[in-house]
Design an enzyme around this catalytic site. Structure first.
Site, PDB file in Angstrom:
ATOM      1  N   PRO A   1       0.828  -1.218   0.000  1.00 52.86           N
ATOM      2  CA  PRO A   1       0.000   0.000   0.000  1.00 52.86           C
ATOM      3  C   PRO A   1       0.861   1.266   0.000  1.00 52.86           C
ATOM      4  O   PRO A   1       1.832   1.384   0.749  1.00 52.86           O
ATOM      5  CB  PRO A   1      -0.804  -0.131   1.291  1.00 52.86           C
ATOM      6  CG  PRO A   1      -0.916  -1.610   1.499  1.00 52.86           C
ATOM      7  CD  PRO A   1       0.399  -2.169   1.027  1.00 52.86           C
ATOM      8  N   CYS A   2       0.459   2.202  -0.843  1.00 58.22           N
ATOM      9  CA  CYS A   2       1.269   3.407  -1.049  1.00 58.22           C
ATOM     10  C   CYS A   2       0.834   4.586  -0.175  1.00 58.22           C
ATOM     11  O   CYS A   2       1.544   5.578  -0.092  1.00 58.22           O
ATOM     12  CB  CYS A   2       1.234   3.818  -2.511  1.00 58.22           C
ATOM     13  SG  CYS A   2      -0.417   4.271  -3.098  1.00 58.22           S
ATOM     14  N   GLN A   3      -0.321   4.491   0.486  1.00 62.07           N
ATOM     15  CA  GLN A   3      -0.837   5.630   1.241  1.00 62.07           C
ATOM     16  C   GLN A   3       0.161   6.202   2.256  1.00 62.07           C
ATOM     17  O   GLN A   3       0.218   7.421   2.420  1.00 62.07           O
ATOM     18  CB  GLN A   3      -2.146   5.265   1.949  1.00 62.07           C
ATOM     19  CG  GLN A   3      -3.283   4.947   1.021  1.00 62.07           C
ATOM     20  CD  GLN A   3      -3.371   3.466   0.675  1.00 62.07           C
ATOM     21  OE1 GLN A   3      -2.392   2.734   0.734  1.00 62.07           O
ATOM     22  NE2 GLN A   3      -4.561   3.020   0.302  1.00 62.07           N
TER      23      GLN A   3
ATOM     24  N   PHE B   1       3.164   6.767   1.949  1.00 62.37           N
ATOM     25  CA  PHE B   1       4.247   7.497   1.302  1.00 62.37           C
ATOM     26  C   PHE B   1       3.771   8.431   0.199  1.00 62.37           C
ATOM     27  O   PHE B   1       4.574   9.147  -0.396  1.00 62.37           O
ATOM     28  CB  PHE B   1       5.261   6.502   0.729  1.00 62.37           C
ATOM     29  CG  PHE B   1       5.643   5.464   1.725  1.00 62.37           C
ATOM     30  CD1 PHE B   1       6.475   5.770   2.788  1.00 62.37           C
ATOM     31  CD2 PHE B   1       5.123   4.175   1.647  1.00 62.37           C
ATOM     32  CE1 PHE B   1       6.804   4.825   3.736  1.00 62.37           C
ATOM     33  CE2 PHE B   1       5.443   3.221   2.588  1.00 62.37           C
ATOM     34  CZ  PHE B   1       6.287   3.538   3.643  1.00 62.37           C
TER      35      PHE B   1
END
Length: 183
Positions: A72-74, A76
């Protein structure tokens, strides 16, 4: 070559890998709707529709050549709170745990470019150190999908590593400096 796709979403990465002749033997995706979509185009893989933190990957040691995934990128993303490793959604440690348990020859991890920006860079450097300690020769870059023929301008941080060779990124074949315009 056999692959595990972590944080697979509906399976876009797996589709591309299968079209390249690779065999996806398992995927992990928490979201039920995304897993239903994934399962609709891959009935043969083992589908883990659960939290990655509860899965032991030791069962795949000696059976998987490559681990891929986009944690999951949230944590960063520059559009989010940028809590980094303090964000409970940071699953990069789980990606690394999978590598330690499976011990594949190679891996590919994708994420947002925000992971290499000033606030997150020390964390990214610590991730690279951990991956290197796992025995991988590393290479990373921010790539634009449009440069590779995808009809979408989307930049992604790609980190890849292999135990026995140095992996290199292909040269862009669309866009400025090439013979082909962006699609």
């Amino acid at each position: 070559m056999n692959i595990i796709d972590l944080f697979s979403g509906p399976g876009g990465l797996s589709l591309g890998l299968r079209r390249s002749g690779l065999n996806v033997i398992a995927n992990v995706e928490l979201n039920r709707d995304a897993m239903d979509t994934y399962a609709s185009h891959d009935a043969n893989a083992i589908h883990f529709n659960e939290d990655v933190r509860g899965i032991s990957f030791t069962q795949f040691r000696g059976k998987v050549d490559i681990v891929v995934g986009g944690p999951p990128c949230q944590p960063f993303s520059i559009g989010g709170l940028q809590k980094g490793k303090a964000d409970e959604r940071d699953m990069i440690p789980e990606f690394i745990r999978c590598l330690k348990e499976v011990q594949p020859e190679a891996f590919l991890m994708e994420n947002v470019p925000g992971l290499i920006h000033k606030k997150s860079r020390p964390y990214f450097d610590s991730v690279l150190a951990q991956l290197s300690q796992c025995g991988y020769r590393l290479n990373w870059a921010v790539l634009n999908s449009a440069d590779y023929g995808v009809p979408q301008k989307r930049k992604r941080l790609i980190v890849m590593g292999a135990r026995s060779i140095q992996l290199r990124f292909p040269m862009p074949f669309h866009g400025p400096g090439t013979d082909m315009p962006h699609v």
